[in-house]
Design a protein around this motif. Sequence first.
Motif, mmCIF file in Angstrom:
data_model
loop_
_atom_site.group_PDB
_atom_site.id
_atom_site.type_symbol
_atom_site.label_atom_id
_atom_site.label_comp_id
_atom_site.label_asym_id
_atom_site.label_seq_id
_atom_site.Cartn_x
_atom_site.Cartn_y
_atom_site.Cartn_z
ATOM 1 N N PHE A 51 1.152 -0.987 0.071
ATOM 2 C CA PHE A 51 -0.398 0.293 -0.098
ATOM 3 C C PHE A 51 1.006 1.207 0.195
ATOM 4 O O PHE A 51 2.215 0.776 0.148
ATOM 5 C CB PHE A 51 -0.866 0.128 1.101
ATOM 6 C CG PHE A 51 -0.103 0.141 2.514
ATOM 7 C CD1 PHE A 51 -0.064 1.240 2.875
ATOM 8 C CD2 PHE A 51 0.500 -0.748 3.180
ATOM 9 C CE1 PHE A 51 0.048 1.715 3.736
ATOM 10 C CE2 PHE A 51 1.083 -1.029 4.609
ATOM 11 C CZ PHE A 51 1.315 0.601 4.699
ATOM 12 N N GLY A 52 0.436 2.144 -0.303
ATOM 13 C CA GLY A 52 1.112 3.673 -0.234
ATOM 14 C C GLY A 52 -0.295 4.678 -0.763
ATOM 15 O O GLY A 52 -0.866 4.391 -0.065
ATOM 16 N N ASN A 53 -0.098 5.319 -2.177
ATOM 17 C CA ASN A 53 -1.409 6.063 -2.256
ATOM 18 C C ASN A 53 -3.042 5.057 -1.856
ATOM 19 O O ASN A 53 -3.791 5.832 -2.059
ATOM 20 C CB ASN A 53 -1.617 6.534 -3.827
ATOM 21 C CG ASN A 53 -0.039 7.715 -3.656
ATOM 22 O OD1 ASN A 53 0.035 8.373 -3.436
ATOM 23 N ND2 ASN A 53 0.874 6.990 -4.887
ATOM 24 N N ASN A 54 -2.588 3.833 -2.821
ATOM 25 C CA ASN A 54 -4.042 2.457 -2.654
ATOM 26 C C ASN A 54 -3.027 1.423 -2.545
ATOM 27 O O ASN A 54 -1.753 1.651 -1.997
ATOM 28 C CB ASN A 54 -4.469 2.150 -4.467
ATOM 29 C CG ASN A 54 -4.767 3.984 -4.846
ATOM 30 O OD1 ASN A 54 -5.578 4.468 -4.011
ATOM 31 N ND2 ASN A 54 -4.159 4.924 -5.091
ATOM 32 N N ILE A 55 -4.015 0.749 -2.028
ATOM 33 C CA ILE A 55 -3.861 -0.859 -1.681
ATOM 34 C C ILE A 55 -3.947 -1.480 -3.314
ATOM 35 O O ILE A 55 -4.986 -1.827 -3.762
ATOM 36 C CB ILE A 55 -4.473 -1.540 -0.461
ATOM 37 C CG1 ILE A 55 -4.389 -2.765 -0.138
ATOM 38 C CG2 ILE A 55 -6.121 -1.091 -1.008
ATOM 39 C CD1 ILE A 55 -4.808 -3.678 1.215
ATOM 40 N N GLN A 56 -3.210 -2.263 -3.405
ATOM 41 C CA GLN A 56 -2.493 -3.565 -4.124
ATOM 42 C C GLN A 56 -2.619 -4.889 -3.772
ATOM 43 O O GLN A 56 -1.434 -5.215 -2.488
ATOM 44 C CB GLN A 56 -2.324 -2.866 -5.653
ATOM 45 C CG GLN A 56 -0.831 -2.633 -5.237
ATOM 46 C CD GLN A 56 -0.043 -1.732 -6.458
ATOM 47 O OE1 GLN A 56 -0.902 -1.532 -7.557
ATOM 48 N NE2 GLN A 56 0.864 -1.122 -6.363
#
Length: 672
Positions: free
Chosen positions: A113-118
């Motif tokens: 994760f960072g800006n979004n999770i994947q």
Amino acid sequence: MESTTIIYIVLAVLISVIIAFFQYFYKVKKTPKVHILLFSLKALSLFLIGLLLINPKITTIETENIKPVLSVLVDNSLSTQFFKEEKKVQELVSKIKNNQELQDKFDVEYFSFGNNIQVLDSLSFKETQTDISKAINAVNELNEDKKAATILITDGNQTQGNDYEFLSAKNKTYPVVIGDTIQYQDIQISQLNVNKYSYIKNKFPVETLLYYEGKETVNTTFSIVRNGNRVFSKKLRFSPENPVQTVTANLVSNTKGIHYYTASVSNIKNEKNTKNNYKSFSVEVLDEQTNVLLLSSFLHPDLGALKKAIESNKQRKVDIALIQDRNIDLDAYQFFVLYQPNSYFKSTLEKIQSNFLLISGTKTDWNFLNSQNLGIQKRAINQEEEYIAVYNPDFLTFYQEDIGFDQLPPLKDKFGEVQIKKESQSLLYQKYAGIETTQPLLSTFEGNDKKYALLFGEGVWKWRAASYLKEKNFESFDTFVGNLVQYLASTKKRRRLDVKAQRLYAANEPITISAFYVDKNYQFDSRASLELTVTNLETKDKKSIPFSLFNNSYQVSVEGLASGEYSYTVTVKDQNISSSGRFNIEKYQIEEQFTNANFKKLEKLASKTNGTVAYVDKVDDLLKNIYNDASFYTTQKSITKKQSLVDWKWLLLLIIILLSIEWFVRKYYGKI
């Protein structure tokens, strides 16, 4: 199985046996032993065919073991790289993957994760923002109906999203703290507030919140710099008892355009991270100074009241002149107020190319005005009448609230019926002799690239005085006049191409520019082909990227730009339409503002979710505790399945085999 189905199966058995019996035993004088085999084959194959036709449902019960879920969330942001923890994080993920006890007990899922999770594929540690709350919420929703736990590998520093410290998560969360946990002395600009726009020669405030973390009293200097020149400076003292200070600077904008500033606080002794000591911002200075000419053939109190109301907006300057003065330079004004015109105004009306406000009264020459093609005709008689204003709530030209118009003193004008010959909107109607009418008191006209308004009555100075008596200020009346002048003085036309972009981007922040394009009927045009050209103003390097259609707009994302100042142009292919602007990419990395891991917030998160926090060197103990936690156990679930007999393909194959054997046996013994 239903009783009806059982009856059908019994009937199928009887019918199959009877048919086989009649074929091989009925009226047969001598029965060879081979007939017994043929009878069995025939009866069985016929029964199986009947069984397929009946198609009973076969019910089976299966037991499924459901493991608890262990979600591993890995911080993939630049702060991990800044703390030089990439190798430790990679080793930590490998340790979890190689822990066979955890793999046997849990269904382990890996996410970054960072800006979004994947879903975790590989770790780059290049995400420019960190949203921990979004990551935790995402895995909680994913495993909402399961027994689950979360291992959170992060430094605990969040740059966007909701505060994860206050999340109400039902699943246990086990933070693993990476990064430096030692508290260093640090001073930083934690927040900067400034309006994006300012008017020329106006002051605009810049509010800066500074935060100090340390055990000693320190002195520092806060300053704001533009183009290498210091425009503001202030000495500050911080201490453990006074760690937060707010500094407000009032800057002056002297020139039109976009101006870039850098706010900074000087370094203190033993400060490890100085990248959070500065922050850039931009202000667009607008030059919308409007010179207004108030033109009349005689002096009247209305002239002074209008001048003060219009000049309540500092971007407007009003001059009062008499029509008899032949030295008036009309080109020096952008807006005109024509007060009670007569025949002397003829040449002025012919020369005026801009918009205007016309006010009539008891000394207005209506024979002259009726001949000027203004879209109105008034059959005025030489008799005065007082008109009370009636507010029209359906007025749509611009927004103007009812300031109590019907409570204001009446305006005076010559009596007569007004006929409107052009399309118009009336903000105020006339009320006289106690009767409300739809005769206009204030109407606006728009057409042929010109806007103007007509106020049918003198005495607005009484309106301003009454407004003051009621509210102890002139604000409501001045705002009303200001709204009217702003609408009339505006010469902006609707553009077919509207581009939205920020003026300032942080380093490595995704640069997204959107555009809205309409056809000549001002309807969104999805057929257009738009292109963005970005130019580095220092190196002159250019980059061109086509826009993509996204819902009812066009969007483009630009990556890989170095810090610096850029200009951009958006063009529409095969159309002579374009829009230009500028933006700046600063060197400041938001992920580099932190000096240490935020272990305190991670401890609070763990405590709130009944988990435990661990440091990298204690991960083995954490994994053992998770494995030994009795609240995570495998559950069994019974699944009842119903399957149609028709779906059993092997049954059809068995029928074919039985019939084939019967045929070959009969052929061998000469029964065919």
